[in-house]
Motif scaffolding. Structure first.
Motif, PDB file in Angstrom:
ATOM      1  N   UNK A 137     -11.913 -17.727  10.476  1.00  0.00           N
ATOM      2  CA  UNK A 137     -12.205 -18.798   9.525  1.00  0.00           C
ATOM      3  C   UNK A 137     -11.151 -19.910   9.546  1.00  0.00           C
ATOM      4  N   UNK A 138      -9.928 -19.565   9.942  1.00  0.00           N
ATOM      5  CA  UNK A 138      -8.812 -20.508   9.832  1.00  0.00           C
ATOM      6  C   UNK A 138      -9.031 -21.732  10.708  1.00  0.00           C
ATOM      7  N   UNK A 139      -8.598 -22.872  10.229  1.00  0.00           N
ATOM      8  CA  UNK A 139      -8.747 -24.115  10.989  1.00  0.00           C
ATOM      9  C   UNK A 139      -7.557 -24.367  11.884  1.00  0.00           C
ATOM     10  N   UNK A 140      -7.076 -23.339  12.485  1.00  0.00           N
ATOM     11  CA  UNK A 140      -5.969 -23.472  13.436  1.00  0.00           C
ATOM     12  C   UNK A 140      -5.990 -22.241  14.334  1.00  0.00           C
ATOM     13  N   UNK A 141      -5.274 -22.278  15.431  1.00  0.00           N
ATOM     14  CA  UNK A 141      -5.304 -21.115  16.331  1.00  0.00           C
ATOM     15  C   UNK A 141      -4.661 -19.902  15.668  1.00  0.00           C
ATOM     16  N   UNK A 142      -5.162 -18.710  15.983  1.00  0.00           N
ATOM     17  CA  UNK A 142      -4.518 -17.492  15.484  1.00  0.00           C
ATOM     18  C   UNK A 142      -4.413 -16.478  16.604  1.00  0.00           C
ATOM     19  N   UNK A 143      -3.422 -15.622  16.444  1.00  0.00           N
ATOM     20  CA  UNK A 143      -3.278 -14.480  17.340  1.00  0.00           C
ATOM     21  C   UNK A 143      -3.291 -13.213  16.491  1.00  0.00           C
ATOM     22  N   UNK A 144      -4.141 -12.270  16.880  1.00  0.00           N
ATOM     23  CA  UNK A 144      -4.137 -10.963  16.218  1.00  0.00           C
ATOM     24  C   UNK A 144      -3.641  -9.950  17.238  1.00  0.00           C
ATOM     25  N   UNK A 145      -2.567  -9.276  16.910  1.00  0.00           N
ATOM     26  CA  UNK A 145      -2.050  -8.267  17.834  1.00  0.00           C
ATOM     27  C   UNK A 145      -2.543  -6.905  17.366  1.00  0.00           C
ATOM     28  N   UNK A 146      -3.459  -6.364  18.139  1.00  0.00           N
ATOM     29  CA  UNK A 146      -4.058  -5.078  17.812  1.00  0.00           C
ATOM     30  C   UNK A 146      -3.164  -4.012  18.430  1.00  0.00           C
ATOM     31  N   UNK A 147      -2.403  -3.345  17.567  1.00  0.00           N
ATOM     32  CA  UNK A 147      -1.308  -2.540  18.102  1.00  0.00           C
ATOM     33  C   UNK A 147      -1.504  -1.041  17.877  1.00  0.00           C
ATOM     34  N   UNK A 148      -1.651  -0.325  18.950  1.00  0.00           N
ATOM     35  CA  UNK A 148      -1.749   1.134  18.921  1.00  0.00           C
ATOM     36  C   UNK A 148      -1.657   1.603  20.367  1.00  0.00           C
ATOM     37  N   UNK A 149      -0.808   2.601  20.637  1.00  0.00           N
ATOM     38  CA  UNK A 149      -0.614   2.987  22.031  1.00  0.00           C
ATOM     39  C   UNK A 149      -1.821   3.676  22.653  1.00  0.00           C
ATOM     40  N   UNK A 150      -1.946   3.511  23.954  1.00  0.00           N
ATOM     41  CA  UNK A 150      -2.970   4.186  24.763  1.00  0.00           C
ATOM     42  C   UNK A 150      -2.921   5.680  24.495  1.00  0.00           C
ATOM     43  N   UNK A 151      -4.098   6.285  24.298  1.00  0.00           N
ATOM     44  CA  UNK A 151      -4.159   7.712  23.946  1.00  0.00           C
ATOM     45  C   UNK A 151      -3.697   8.610  25.084  1.00  0.00           C
ATOM     46  N   UNK A 152      -3.601   8.071  26.287  1.00  0.00           N
ATOM     47  CA  UNK A 152      -3.188   8.903  27.419  1.00  0.00           C
ATOM     48  C   UNK A 152      -1.676   8.890  27.614  1.00  0.00           C
ATOM     49  N   UNK A 153      -0.973   8.107  26.827  1.00  0.00           N
ATOM     50  CA  UNK A 153       0.487   8.075  26.978  1.00  0.00           C
ATOM     51  C   UNK A 153       1.076   9.410  26.517  1.00  0.00           C
ATOM     52  N   UNK A 154       2.128   9.790  27.205  1.00  0.00           N
ATOM     53  CA  UNK A 154       2.699  11.127  26.977  1.00  0.00           C
ATOM     54  C   UNK A 154       3.130  11.363  25.520  1.00  0.00           C
ATOM     55  N   UNK A 155       3.739  10.347  24.924  1.00  0.00           N
ATOM     56  CA  UNK A 155       4.243  10.604  23.573  1.00  0.00           C
ATOM     57  C   UNK A 155       3.203  10.386  22.479  1.00  0.00           C
ATOM     58  N   UNK A 156       1.971  10.103  22.866  1.00  0.00           N
ATOM     59  CA  UNK A 156       0.927  10.009  21.850  1.00  0.00           C
ATOM     60  C   UNK A 156       0.381  11.406  21.598  1.00  0.00           C
ATOM     61  N   UNK A 157       0.615  11.899  20.406  1.00  0.00           N
ATOM     62  CA  UNK A 157       0.181  13.265  20.101  1.00  0.00           C
ATOM     63  C   UNK A 157      -0.769  13.268  18.911  1.00  0.00           C
ATOM     64  N   UNK A 158      -1.932  13.831  19.117  1.00  0.00           N
ATOM     65  CA  UNK A 158      -2.842  14.053  18.000  1.00  0.00           C
ATOM     66  C   UNK A 158      -2.825  15.543  17.715  1.00  0.00           C
ATOM     67  N   UNK A 159      -3.500  15.913  16.620  1.00  0.00           N
ATOM     68  CA  UNK A 159      -3.383  17.322  16.236  1.00  0.00           C
ATOM     69  C   UNK A 159      -4.462  18.213  16.814  1.00  0.00           C
ATOM     70  N   UNK A 160      -5.164  17.742  17.818  1.00  0.00           N
ATOM     71  CA  UNK A 160      -6.147  18.607  18.458  1.00  0.00           C
ATOM     72  C   UNK A 160      -7.544  18.370  17.923  1.00  0.00           C
ATOM     73  N   UNK A 161      -8.540  18.944  18.603  1.00  0.00           N
ATOM     74  CA  UNK A 161      -9.945  18.637  18.375  1.00  0.00           C
ATOM     75  C   UNK A 161     -10.404  18.783  16.921  1.00  0.00           C
ATOM     76  N   UNK A 162     -11.434  18.013  16.612  1.00  0.00           N
ATOM     77  CA  UNK A 162     -12.071  18.077  15.300  1.00  0.00           C
ATOM     78  C   UNK A 162     -13.391  18.820  15.436  1.00  0.00           C
ATOM     79  N   UNK A 163     -13.958  19.175  14.299  1.00  0.00           N
ATOM     80  CA  UNK A 163     -15.312  19.744  14.333  1.00  0.00           C
ATOM     81  C   UNK A 163     -16.099  19.202  13.148  1.00  0.00           C
ATOM     82  N   UNK A 164     -17.409  19.346  13.224  1.00  0.00           N
ATOM     83  CA  UNK A 164     -18.224  18.847  12.123  1.00  0.00           C
ATOM     84  C   UNK A 164     -18.687  20.016  11.269  1.00  0.00           C
ATOM     85  N   UNK A 165     -18.395  19.909  10.013  1.00  0.00           N
ATOM     86  CA  UNK A 165     -18.823  20.928   9.060  1.00  0.00           C
ATOM     87  C   UNK A 165     -20.274  20.639   8.688  1.00  0.00           C
TER      88      UNK A 165
END
Ligand SMILES: Cc1ncc(C[n+]2csc(CCOP(=O)(O)OP(=O)(O)O)c2C)c(N)n1
Lengths: 583, 190
Positions: free
Chosen positions: A498-526
């Protein structure tokens, strides 16, 4: 010692054995592993440059300063590096300079199928083309000798199947190459018109000498067999031709530019029927024809796509290979997809919801052009997202601009997106540019870049601050946001378009394949909680499977990023509590 | 054995690359000429991937052609179906019975064919299927699926078991070697 090596790895070994001490590159499939492997040699300074033009200029500077230098890129990278290329052809070298360029027939991982041999001809730079890993190593070493002998850069051209095939290589000793003296030489290295005019004359003399060299060098060789058929061929096409034609005569071209015309004429005279077998353009064939020699080639074989022995057999001998299709099921295609846990998925969910026009770019996020996201309107070349968004706004006006975003990765932004951003500011555009900062160059298999804070060797270095950089070129509206925070992301995108000027949005989150990116393991649907609203499917995650009656999470794929849980209004997605056997 | 044409087919990210490197090391140990054609780049992101491994006294083309594969190791059922035509008469296919839905199936534009393994077995002679995912999990990491499959394959070649184990030790990173050696045994003894 014998070792099994990828063509790219053998190139690196060749550079090492040739005594190279400076290597620069920008990654690009299928060339990337050349420089990744060079980086393993402590004797060689290596770097990921911000783009191919810079990398070639680094290598040019290094060779003028007296070090054997190598620069590697994919075919389209050569378009970016073309400017220094054409003039480096005039200046020539001090120590040797080798430019590796990797074509991608069949476009396994590319946006076009250009044939880089034409660059060799246009820039008057000799080009070698190896046909297996052993030759990759040998030709690179020889290319340095040619470079120094004829005072010019030398291309070594690969194609995907050479770069990415492993074959046996006999390792050699490293030559003792000493840094050459550096002497200021205004007439040779300062290409102003007066000097360049003289250098052009030298270039033409050099080409004449190289043509003679090509005729006599063992790099082009004849393998005599039956003279009923003669095949002129080079690179991977040689390997296919050997399987198809068997015991006939071959002129195996190792130097594709300039071609060994005398050798070709001699060979053609001896054989009854002459074929030119080459992938992509009729580069060899047309030159043979120009010599007044009859040759069969592209009248039978395609200029489109990758070859195989089978394809040549079919086209040349009309031999269809009989295979029985015993099972008649339709086999669905399997296009590449964004990985489970990919940060780009959150961004696309929001963009799709807001129905924006996306001026796209090249990287993992290009996969967002495919179903189910289908969120990309254009993808031309690296960096084009930013400048093309600006062009779209200028063509269709502000209102259209407010429904448009440019989307590109961190590496791509540094490669050539930044110049487009400067253009937007300078020329009073309003575009919104979304930079996907996933802390790595993803698509090409995880290379560092100026935004990651590490060098090619993994050493910490100054990190480009994307916020300050955007501010510095005149963008005042810069927001940093986590693409998995869907609500916040949506709010910010709405505000910025909407802004009447240029904007930059930095969408920041590391690639899921990077070594130090750790999730807590698979989910399931109840299934007791799930009301089958199917909202979770909207993110297009390959781990979510619609089974008709219920939705299932494929626990071999799910990493547990929890993006889907943010869309689940019944809190039905839970931790599976089973970590796939991992401790 | 004059020549051996092997294909590894699967889904990008399943570890076909590492398996092909072990095969390459095996070939070298047996003093064969060998070519291994790998897939890097875009398809590695969950696309259909195929790696060719050719052993012989002299190998020219790195590609295995339709109807010319001695062994196909399929890491996933749909990929088994996609590539089964590459088997030569009497060729052998080893199928990991894992299923990974491709995007057209996920979004309902296509159907995942049913009973793939049964159909392949009905139409071709030498088909072996295995739950490599389960075995890998038992060994300590589902990522070892590739080495479980290699174990199964090792048993169906004339190449000595020791050679395979040496090759794995050369190729697999030290950190995960134990799990992978276990995985090899699990496949070999399955
Ligand atoms: C001129 C040019 N050089 C190199 C490439 C190869 N290439 C394609 S995508 C990409 C990197 C993209 O990285 P990034 O922008 O960080 O996005 P990500 O893949 O991490 O999402 C590269 C190097 C290319 N297509 N064109």
């Amino acid at each position: 010692m014998k070792k099994l090596m990828l063509g790219n790895e053998a190139v690196a070994r060749g550079a090492y054995e040739a005594g190279v001490t400076v290597a620069a590159a920008y990654p690009g499939t299928p060339s990337t592993e050349i420089t990744e492997n060079i980086a393993k040699y402590d004797e060689i300074y290596s770097e990921w440059s911000p783009n191919e033009k810079v990398s070639l200029e680094v290598a040019i500077g290094a060779c003028i300063a007296g070090a054997r230098s190598i620069c590697s890129m994919k075919h389209v990278g050569l378009n970016v590096a073309a400017d220094p290329l054409f003039t480096a052809s005039y200046t020539g070298v001090n120590a040797g300079l080798v430019i590796m360029v990797a074509d991608d027939p069949g476009m396994h991982s590319s946006q076009n199928e250009q044939d880089s041999r034409f660059y060799a001809r246009a820039s008057k730079v000799p080009m070698l083309e190896p046909a297996d890993s052993q030759e990759c190593k040998d030709f690179v070493k020889q290319a340095f000798e040619i470079s120094e002998k004829f005072d010019c850069p030398v291309f070594v051209r690969l194609s995907t199947r050479i770069a990415h095939s492993q074959s046996v290589v006999e390792l050699g000793e490293k030559v003792d190459f000493k840094l050459k003296d550096y002497n200021k030489d205004f007439n040779k290295y300062v290409m102003m018109p007066a000097m360049a005019r003289k250098r052009h004359v030298e270039v033409e003399k050099r080409m004449a000498a190289l043509r003679e060299f090509s005729n006599t060098s063992e790099i082009n060789k004849i393998e005599w067999g039956s003279k009923e058929i003669g095949v002129i061929t080079s690179g991977i096409a040689y390997q296919y031709a050997r399987e198809v034609f068997g015991d006939v005569s071959y002129l195996k071209i190792g130097m594709v530019h300039p071609l060994p015309e005398k050798l070709i004429a001699d060979f053609a005279k001896e054989v009854k029927t002459l074929y030119a077998i080459e992938e992509l353009e009729p580069f060899i064939e047309n030159q043979v024809r120009k010599m007044g020699i009859n040759v069969i080639g592209k009248d039978l074989l395609p200029v489109v796509g990758e070859y195989s022995a089978q394809l040549i057999k079919e086209k040349v001998f009309g031999e269809k290979v009989e295979t029985k299709t015993l099972i008649n099921d339709v086999v669905p295609v399997r296009p590449p997809v964004m990985c489970p846990g990919c940060p780009h998925r959150g961004m696309y969910y929001v963009i799709k919801k807001l129905k924006l026009t996306v001026s796209g770019d090249i990287g993992c996020y290009t996969l967002g052009a495919l179903p189910p996201t289908e969120c990309m309107d254009t993808c031309i070349c690296m960096g084009a997202s930013v400048s093309a968004a600006h062009g779209m706004e200028k063509a269709r006006g502000k209102e259209f601009g407010k429904k448009t975003v440019a989307v590109l990765g961190d590496s791509t932004f540094i490669h050539s997106g930044i110049t487009g951003l400067i253009d937007i500011v300078y020329n009073k555009g309003n575009s919104t540019v979304i930079i996907l900062d996933n802390s790595i160059t993803g698509m090409t298999g995880h290379q560092h870049n100026p935004t990651t804070g590490f060098t090619i060797k993994g050493e910490p270095t100054r990190q480009v601050d994307l916020v300050k950089l955007s501010n510095a070129v005149g963008v005042d509206r810069v927001k940093v946001v986590d693409p998995f925070d869907l609500k916040e992301f949506e709010k910010i995108v709405k505000e910025e378009i909407e802004a009447d000027e240029p904007s930059v949005i930095i969408s920041q989150r590391p690639c899921a394949l990077l070594k130090d990116v750790k999730f807590e393991g698979p989910l399931k649907i109840n299934s007791e909680k799930c009301k089958m609203c199917k909202m979770c499917l909207k993110i297009g995650c390959p781990a979510l499977v619609d089974k008709g009656e219920f939705i299932e999470i494929n626990d071999a794929l799910c990493v547990g990023c929890e993006l889907c849980t943010k869309l689940c209004s019944c809190a039905a997605i839970e931790k599976a509590g089973d970590n796939n056997g991992k401790a | 054995m004059e020549k051996l044409n092997i294909m590894l087919v699967g889904v990008g990210g399943q570890g076909t690359l590492l398996a092909s490197r072990v095969l390459g090391a095996v070939a070298l140990k047996k003093s064969f000429d060998v070519k291994v054609s790998e897939v890097h780049g875009m398809s590695q992101r969950g696309g259909s991937v195929v790696t060719y491994v050719k052993f012989g006294s002299k190998v020219y083309s790195p590609l295995v052609e339709k109807g010319d594969a001695d062994i196909i190791m399929a890491f996933e059922q749909l990929e088994a179906l996609r590539w089964v035509e590459y088997l030569k008469d009497g060729g052998k296919m080893l199928i990991n019975d894992q299923k990974i839905n491709p995007m057209p199936v996920i979004i309902g534009k296509a159907k995942y064919p049913e009973n793939i393994i049964e159909k392949v077995k009905e139409n071709y002679n030498n088909i072996v299927s295995i739950d490599a995912l389960k075995l890998a999990k038992e060994c300590g990491n589902i990522k070892a699926v590739n080495i479980v499959l290699l174990g199964l394959m090792a048993k169906s070649t004339h190449i000595e078991k020791d050679v395979w184990i040496e090759a794995i030790k050369e190729v697999v990173p030290q950190k995960v070697l134990d799990i992978n050696l276990k995985a090899f045994e699990a496949g070999y003894n399955s």
